[in-house]
Write an enzyme that holds these catalytic residues in place. Structure first.
Site, mmCIF file in Angstrom:
data_model
loop_
_atom_site.group_PDB
_atom_site.id
_atom_site.type_symbol
_atom_site.label_atom_id
_atom_site.label_comp_id
_atom_site.label_asym_id
_atom_site.label_seq_id
_atom_site.Cartn_x
_atom_site.Cartn_y
_atom_site.Cartn_z
ATOM 1 N N CYS A 105 0.842 -1.206 0.000
ATOM 2 C CA CYS A 105 0.000 0.000 0.000
ATOM 3 C C CYS A 105 0.876 1.255 0.000
ATOM 4 C CB CYS A 105 -0.934 -0.031 1.213
ATOM 5 S SG CYS A 105 -2.099 1.337 1.276
ATOM 6 N N CYS A 106 1.885 1.303 0.892
ATOM 7 C CA CYS A 106 2.796 2.454 0.915
ATOM 8 C C CYS A 106 3.540 2.577 -0.405
ATOM 9 C CB CYS A 106 3.812 2.312 2.052
ATOM 10 S SG CYS A 106 3.219 2.826 3.681
ATOM 11 N N CYS B 2 -1.398 8.335 7.464
ATOM 12 C CA CYS B 2 -2.734 7.951 6.982
ATOM 13 C C CYS B 2 -3.601 7.453 8.145
ATOM 14 C CB CYS B 2 -2.609 6.839 5.954
ATOM 15 S SG CYS B 2 -1.654 7.285 4.497
ATOM 16 N N CYS C 122 -3.414 3.784 9.577
ATOM 17 C CA CYS C 122 -2.131 3.343 10.132
ATOM 18 C C CYS C 122 -1.588 4.289 11.197
ATOM 19 C CB CYS C 122 -1.107 3.198 9.008
ATOM 20 S SG CYS C 122 -1.654 2.106 7.676
ATOM 21 N N CYS D 233 7.713 4.330 6.093
ATOM 22 C CA CYS D 233 6.821 4.027 4.969
ATOM 23 C C CYS D 233 7.574 3.538 3.745
ATOM 24 C CB CYS D 233 5.960 5.231 4.608
ATOM 25 S SG CYS D 233 6.897 6.638 4.053
HETATM 26 S S1 SF4 Z 1 0.443 4.591 5.766
HETATM 27 FE FE1 SF4 Z 1 -1.108 2.926 5.641
HETATM 28 S S2 SF4 Z 1 -2.814 3.704 4.365
HETATM 29 FE FE2 SF4 Z 1 -1.011 5.088 4.092
HETATM 30 S S3 SF4 Z 1 -0.028 4.362 2.268
HETATM 31 FE FE3 SF4 Z 1 0.987 3.338 3.998
HETATM 32 S S4 SF4 Z 1 -0.145 1.406 4.376
HETATM 33 FE FE4 SF4 Z 1 -1.374 2.691 3.003
#
Ligand code: SF4
Length: 251
Positions: free
Chosen positions: A125-126, A206, A209, A232
């Site tokens: 996701c990151c 985010c 998280c 991240c």
């Molecule tokens: S902090 Fe969490 S929601 Fe944001 S990009 Fe990374 S995994 Fe995704």
């Protein structure tokens, strides 16, 4: 990053020279040096999360060059308060070139169509929401400025003032400052805090998280709680792109 006795490429050697010159300098002096070295050619950007302590670095930079490009990773998963703060703080400080970096539509459509990839792989996701958008934006720059500080976490204790990463120079003007110095600067200049700080969020990313932390806990311990992940992915030496059961970065 240790540079001694290593064979350095030209960018690493330049970073080492700058770090030797600026390692004890005031953040303003570090920012001025960064701007003098790279700004004339438009090759310098500042990356900001518009998070808990971002106002200090943004204010310091705005005093010197309010037209510096400021890159904000608009991941699509921010708290609404962060998006409001990004707008109001930029306006208050007179920053004229804040750029919102967004994930590519195709990456979202193929890898995160339900916007819940963070549930199965925060690293993947990151990667599509932070690492790739920043990589694309940084292609236009030779150097960038971050807001990282040594006191934030154990992983940042050896953070240099200037370093090399992915072939670019990274300036960390606040690396030497303590939490007390950051807070004193914000107070002296009456900088507005991120609205979530008052609710126990000393580090804000985010919403899926980020959690509040208890008094005395590591400031970043509310990020990716319950996982090994502490960054991240934008400040780590890059591994190949993660699979959907894997890895991630941070500002
Ligand atoms: S902090 Fe969490 S929601 Fe944001 S990009 Fe990374 S995994 Fe995704």
């Amino acid at each position: 990053m240790a540079y001694e006795s290593e064979a350095l490429n030209p960018v690493q050697a330049r970073a080492a020279d700058l770090n030797a010159r600026l390692r004890d300098a005031h953040p303003s002096e570090i920012l001025r040096a960064a701007i003098e070295e790279f700004r004339a050619e438009g090759r310098l950007a500042l990356v900001s999360s518009f998070g808990a302590e971002s106002a200090v670095l943004l204010h310091l930079a705005a005093q010197i060059d309010p037209s510096i490009p400021v890159l904000f990773l608009d991941t699509g998963q921010h708290f609404g308060q962060t998006l409001d703060y990004r707008k109001s703080l930029a306006a208050k400080l007179g920053l004229t070139d804040v750029r919102d970096l967004r994930p590519q539509y195709q990456d979202l459509a193929t890898q995160d169509p339900s916007a819940d990839l963070y549930k199965t792989s925060t690293d993947a996701c990151c990667h599509i929401r932070k690492v790739l958008p920043l990589d694309r934006a940084l292609q236009d720059f030779d150097a960038w400025i971050t807001g990282r500080k040594r006191f934030q976490s154990g992983t940042r204790l050896s953070l240099p003032v200037v370093e090399e990463g992915e072939g670019k120079i990274k300036f960390n003007p606040l690396a030497n400052w303590s939490k007390t110095e950051i807070d004193a600067y914000a107070k002296e200049h009456e900088l507005p805090a991120h609205p979530l700080v008052q609710f126990g969020y000393p580090s804000i990313g985010c919403w899926p998280c980020t959690h509040p932390v208890e008094e005395g806990e590591d400031a970043r311990s509310g990020r990716w709680q319950g996982q090994d992940k502490v960054e991240c992915g934008i400040h780590v030496v890059r591994a190949p792109a993660p699979s959907n059961d894997g890895v991630g970065g941070d500002i």
